[in-house]
Write an enzyme that holds these catalytic residues in place. Structure first.
Site, PDB file in Angstrom:
ATOM      1  N   THR A 119       0.858  -1.182   0.000  1.00  0.00           N
ATOM      2  CA  THR A 119       0.000   0.000   0.000  1.00  0.00           C
ATOM      3  C   THR A 119       0.897   1.235   0.000  1.00  0.00           C
ATOM      4  OG1 THR A 119      -0.028   0.051   2.399  1.00  0.00           O
ATOM      5  CG2 THR A 119      -1.797  -1.168   1.335  1.00  0.00           C
ATOM      6  N   GLU A 151      -5.893  -3.343  -1.502  1.00  0.00           N
ATOM      7  CA  GLU A 151      -6.422  -4.503  -0.769  1.00  0.00           C
ATOM      8  C   GLU A 151      -7.583  -5.185  -1.495  1.00  0.00           C
ATOM      9  OE1 GLU A 151      -5.667  -1.591   0.442  1.00  0.00           O
ATOM     10  OE2 GLU A 151      -4.987  -1.651   2.526  1.00  0.00           O
ATOM     11  N   LYS A 201     -14.898  17.378  10.698  1.00  0.00           N
ATOM     12  CA  LYS A 201     -15.899  17.268  11.759  1.00  0.00           C
ATOM     13  C   LYS A 201     -16.133  18.650  12.355  1.00  0.00           C
ATOM     14  CE  LYS A 201     -14.222  12.681  12.378  1.00  0.00           C
ATOM     15  NZ  LYS A 201     -12.774  12.518  12.253  1.00  0.00           N
ATOM     16  N   TRP A 259     -20.618  16.334   9.927  1.00  0.00           N
ATOM     17  CA  TRP A 259     -19.542  16.002   9.000  1.00  0.00           C
ATOM     18  C   TRP A 259     -19.672  16.826   7.735  1.00  0.00           C
ATOM     19  CZ3 TRP A 259     -18.795   9.935   8.835  1.00  0.00           C
ATOM     20  CH2 TRP A 259     -18.302   9.522  10.085  1.00  0.00           C
TER      21      TRP A 259
HETATM   22  P1  AMP Z   1      -4.744   2.612  -3.173  1.00  0.00           P
HETATM   23  O1  AMP Z   1      -4.657   1.427  -2.316  1.00  0.00           O
HETATM   24  O2  AMP Z   1      -3.484   3.410  -3.246  1.00  0.00           O
HETATM   25  O3  AMP Z   1      -5.265   2.297  -4.541  1.00  0.00           O
HETATM   26  O4  AMP Z   1      -5.805   3.601  -2.493  1.00  0.00           O
HETATM   27  C1  AMP Z   1      -7.118   3.200  -2.228  1.00  0.00           C
HETATM   28  C2  AMP Z   1      -7.940   4.382  -1.836  1.00  0.00           C
HETATM   29  O5  AMP Z   1      -8.097   5.298  -2.921  1.00  0.00           O
HETATM   30  C3  AMP Z   1      -9.369   4.043  -1.462  1.00  0.00           C
HETATM   31  O6  AMP Z   1      -9.464   3.538  -0.149  1.00  0.00           O
HETATM   32  C4  AMP Z   1     -10.069   5.379  -1.635  1.00  0.00           C
HETATM   33  O7  AMP Z   1      -9.869   6.219  -0.524  1.00  0.00           O
HETATM   34  C5  AMP Z   1      -9.346   5.971  -2.817  1.00  0.00           C
HETATM   35  N1  AMP Z   1     -10.141   5.749  -4.036  1.00  0.00           N
HETATM   36  C6  AMP Z   1      -9.963   4.820  -4.977  1.00  0.00           C
HETATM   37  N2  AMP Z   1     -10.872   4.957  -5.966  1.00  0.00           N
HETATM   38  C7  AMP Z   1     -11.662   5.998  -5.628  1.00  0.00           C
HETATM   39  C8  AMP Z   1     -12.793   6.644  -6.224  1.00  0.00           C
HETATM   40  N3  AMP Z   1     -13.287   6.265  -7.376  1.00  0.00           N
HETATM   41  N4  AMP Z   1     -13.351   7.670  -5.547  1.00  0.00           N
HETATM   42  C9  AMP Z   1     -12.861   8.095  -4.366  1.00  0.00           C
HETATM   43  N5  AMP Z   1     -11.797   7.539  -3.759  1.00  0.00           N
HETATM   44  C10 AMP Z   1     -11.197   6.506  -4.390  1.00  0.00           C
END
Ligand code: AMP
Length: 569
Positions: free
Chosen positions: A207, A351, A464, A469
Site C-alpha cells: 500500500t 487490498e 468534523k 460532517w
Molecule cells: P490505493 O490502495 O493506493 O489504490 O488507495 C485506495 C484508496 O483510494 C481508497 O481507499 C479510496 O480512498 C481511494 N479511491 C480509490 N478509488 C476511488 C474513487 N473512485 N473515488 C474516491 N476515492 C477513491
C-alpha cells in the site's frame, strides 16, 4: 510464503458436512499460467504495443509474449536459481517486458513483487527488505534510481536490466547484473508450468503507506483469476478483442487494475506508454495508435484535458475511459463526455485487487436525467464483493443512500490480512479488519437501495465541524466546477469554536481572475451555507502521492507549520 502457508481465511472456510453430496465438477486450479496459455494461443495475434518516444512503437504479439515469458522463466530458474516462492521484484514502467514478468514469475511458482518507482528511496529499501526480494528486474531508464539504492538492499542477489539506459551506475554493485535480452536468448520458448495450489501467492503489492509503514498485500492465483473475470464482465470494463486499451495506470499500482491479466483472457490489445506519461506524448499515442479504452487516475485526465484544449488532436477512437484511484470530479466527467470519451468511474484499493465497484448506470436510468448522477457515484458492487456500512459505534447502517458510515467489504479478491514479512505471520490490524474478517476500507460513504456506493470522504479526511460532517470531496468537486479553478483540495484544520473547519486550497488556471469572494459565492450556490470555508489559499499545485492522488497530509502539515498564506473571509 511457502505453499503450505497459503490459507483460506479461517473465518470463511466451510468444509462440506460428512453426508453431503459431493460436486461432480473437476477441481482445476485457477492459475495465472492458464491465463497466459489461453492468451498466447487463442488470442496469439493480439498485441502489446509499447511506446518508444521516437520512431515506431515496439509491437509484440501475445504469442511472442508467451514464448518470451517461458524463456524468462527458464532464465530465472536455470541462471538465477529462482526456486519455490522466491520474490522477484520489478522496477519497471508499463511495457511488454513487464507483461512478460507478470506472467513468467507467478506461473513458475515464484512471487512477483511490483515496486512503486515513485516512492522515496528509504521506503523502497524498506519494502524490498520486508518482502525479501532476491531478484529485481529493472528498466535501464530507472537505474539512476536503483543504483544508489542497491548498497542498501543486501538481500538482492541479481539485477536484470531491460531497455535503454546507462548501466555504469551499477558498477561495483555486489548483486550480479544481467542483461534481460541476453538471459532470454537461446532459452526454450515453452515451459512446463507447474500445477500449483490456486491459493498460493502469485503477486504482491505494498500500500502507498500514507500512515505508518507500507503494508504488503499478497494476491493468490485464484484471486487474480477471479478478479480478471470480473474486470472483463460487460458491466465492468467489458472489453473484447476488438479493443485496444491504453494502460496508463502503472503496473506497480495494484496490477494496473488487473488489465494485463484480464486482457490475456479476452485478447484485448494493450497500448503501453512506458515512461512517456506526460499529456503531450499521451495525446500523441492516442492519435497514432487509436486505442478504444484507457484507464488512469483523475490527475492524468486533468492533464490530458488541458493538453487537448491547448492543442486539439484526433482522439475520436477513445470512447471509454475508466477513472478510479480518487473521486472523478463531475466537471472532468462532463468535459470528457463532450469530447466523446465516456467516463466510467470505479472504486478500489490495493487490498481489493482493486475492482470494488464500477459505475455502469442501471438500464432504467440510461437516457434519463438520473444517468449522470449514477455515473458519478463510485459504482455498484459486483457479485464477488459483499459490502456493509459501519456507523461510529460499529452499528450496521441501512442502504438508504443517506446513512453515511465506514465501508467494509469481503470477497474472494479482497485481502483478509497483510504480509507479515518472511519470518512473520500474516497480520490483521484491528483498524483494518473487523473481528469477523471483513476489510475496513477507511472510506466513508453511503450505499443506495440498488447497491451504488457514494463516497463522501476518507475516514481521516472528513471534516468534523460542530458535530456535523462536511465532505471535503463535495467541496472540492464544487470548486473544481468553477472555470478558473484547475485543482482544489480541501482539508480539515483545527478551529476553536467548531473543532474543525474546512481550509480551501486552490490552484488557479493560467490567466484566471477569480478571487476568494467570487469562489465562495460560487460554492454558496452548491453547498449548505454552514459548510462554506472561511480559510482560503492559492497554491501552485496540489501535492500528490506516489500514485498521483491528492496528498492531504502534506497540506495539513504545511498549514500547521504556517507555510501557507491563508486569507480569512
Ligand atoms: P490505493 O490502495 O493506493 O489504490 O488507495 C485506495 C484508496 O483510494 C481508497 O481507499 C479510496 O480512498 C481511494 N479511491 C480509490 N478509488 C476511488 C474513487 N473512485 N473515488 C474516491 N476515492 C477513491
Amino acid at each position: 510464503m511457502a505453499a503450505e502457508s497459503a490459507h483460506r481465511s479461517p473465518t470463511f472456510s466451510a468444509k462440506p458436512p460428512e453426508a453431503a453430496v459431493l460436486s461432480t465438477m473437476q477441481d482445476v486450479p485457477l492459475l495465472i499460467s492458464r491465463i497466459l496459455t489461453h492468451g498466447s494461443t487463442i488470442h496469439g495475434g493480439s498485441q502489446v504495443i509499447t511506446w518508444t518516444g521516437e520512431g515506431a512503437p515496439q509491437r509484440r504479439s501475445f504469442a511472442e509474449i508467451g514464448s518470451r515469458a517461458a524463456q524468462l522463466a527458464h532464465a530465472l530458474h536455470d541462471d538465477l536459481g529462482v526456486r519455490g516462492d522466491d520474490r522477484v521484484a520489478t522496477l519497471m514502467w508499463n511495457n511488454a517486458e513487464h507483461v512478460e514478468a507478470y506472467f513468467a514469475v507467478p506461473s513458475m511458482g515464484a512471487v512477483l513483487h511490483t515496486l512503486n518507482l515513485r516512492l522515496p528511496a528509504n521506503q523502497l529499501a524498506w519494502i524490498v527488505g520486508h518482502a525479501s526480494d532476491r531478484v529485481i528486474i529493472a528498466n535501464g531508464s530507472l537505474l539512476p534510481l536503483l543504483g544508489p539504492l542497491l548498497p542498501h538492499l543486501p538481500g538482492v542477489e541479481h539485477v536484470v536490466v531491460s531497455g535503454p539506459g546507462d548501466r555504469s551506475v551499477l558498477e561495483g554493485a555486489s548483486a550480479r547484473v544481467h542483461e534481460y535480452e541476453e538471459l532470454l536468448a537461446g532459452k526454450p520458448t515453452t515451459y512446463d508450468w507447474p500445477e500449483l495450489d490456486e491459493l498460493q501467492a502469485a503477486a504482491m503489492c505494498y500500500t502507498s503507506g500514507t500512515t505508518g509503514d507500507p503494508k504488503g498485500v499478497v494476491y493468490s492465483h485464484r484471486s487474480v483469476y477471479l478478479h480478471s473475470m470480473q474486470v472483463n464482465m460487460a458491466q465492468s470494463m467489458g472489453l473484447t478483442d476488438a479493443d485496444t486499451s491504453l494502460v496508463v495506470v502503472p503496473q506497480f499500482h495494484v496490477n494496473a487494475w488487473g488489465l494485463p491479466h484480464a486482457t490475456f483472457m479476452t485478447g484485448v490489445n494493450m497500448l503501453m506508454p512506458d515512461r512517456f506519461l506526460q499529456p503531450g506524448p499521451l495525446a500523441e499515442m492516442i492519435e497514432a495508435e487509436r486505442p478504444t479504452h484507457a484507464a488512469a487516475v483523475p490527475t492524468i485526465w486533468q492533464g490530458l484535458l488541458a493538453e487537448l484544449t491547448a492543442k486539439p488532436r484526433d482522439v475520436s477512437s477513445l470512447t471509454q475511459v475508466t477513472i478510479g484511484g480518487s473521486a472523478c470530479p463531475p466537471a472532468l466527467m462532463a468535459a470528457f463526455d463532450e469530447l466523446g470519451m465516456r467516463v466510467c468511474h470505479a472504486w478500489g484499493m490495493t487490498e481489493t485487487s482493486p475492482l470494488g465497484t464500477i459505475a455502469r448506470p442501471p438500464a432504467h436510468a440510461v437516457g434519463t436525467d438520473e444517468e449522470f448522477a449514477y455515473r458519478l457515484t463510485q459504482g455498484r458492487f459486483p457479485a464477488g464483493v459483499e459490502a456493509r456500512l459501519s456507523g461510529p459505534g460499529g452499528e450496521r447502517l441501512p442502504w438508504d443512500g443517506e446513512s453515511a458510515g465506514e465501508l467494509e467489504v469481503r470477497g474472494p479478491w479482497i485481502a483478509g490480512a497483510y504480509f507479515g514479512g518472511t519470518d512473520g505471520e500474516a497480520f490483521r490490524p484491528e483498524d483494518k479488519f473487523s473481528a469477523d474478517g471483513w476489510l475496513k476500507t477507511g472510506d466513508v460513504g453511503t450505499i443506495s437501495h440498488d447497491g451504488f456506493l457514494t463516497l463522501t470522504d476518507r475516514a481521516k479526511d472528513v471534516i468534523k465541524s460542530g458535530g456535523e460532517w462536511i465532505s471535503s470531496v463535495d467541496l472540492e468537486n464544487a470548486l473544481m466546477a468553477h472555470p478558473d479553478v484547475a485543482e482544489a483540495a480541501v482539508v480539515a484544520v483545527p478551529d476553536d469554536k467548531w473543532g474543525e473547519r474546512p481550509l480551501a486550497t486552490v490552484v488557479l488556471k493560467e490567466g484566471a481572475t477569480a478571487d476568494f469572494e467570487t469562489l465562495r459565492a460560487f460554492l454558496a450556490e452548491r453547498v449548505a451555507k454552514w459548510q462554506l470555508p472561511e480559510r482560503w489559499t492559492v497554491i501552485p499545485a496540489v501535492p500528490k502521492t506516489s500514485v498521483g492522488k491528492f496528498d492531504k497530509k502534506v497540506i495539513r502539515k504545511q498549514y500547521a507549520s504556517g507555510e501557507l498564506d491563508v486569507t480569512q473571509i
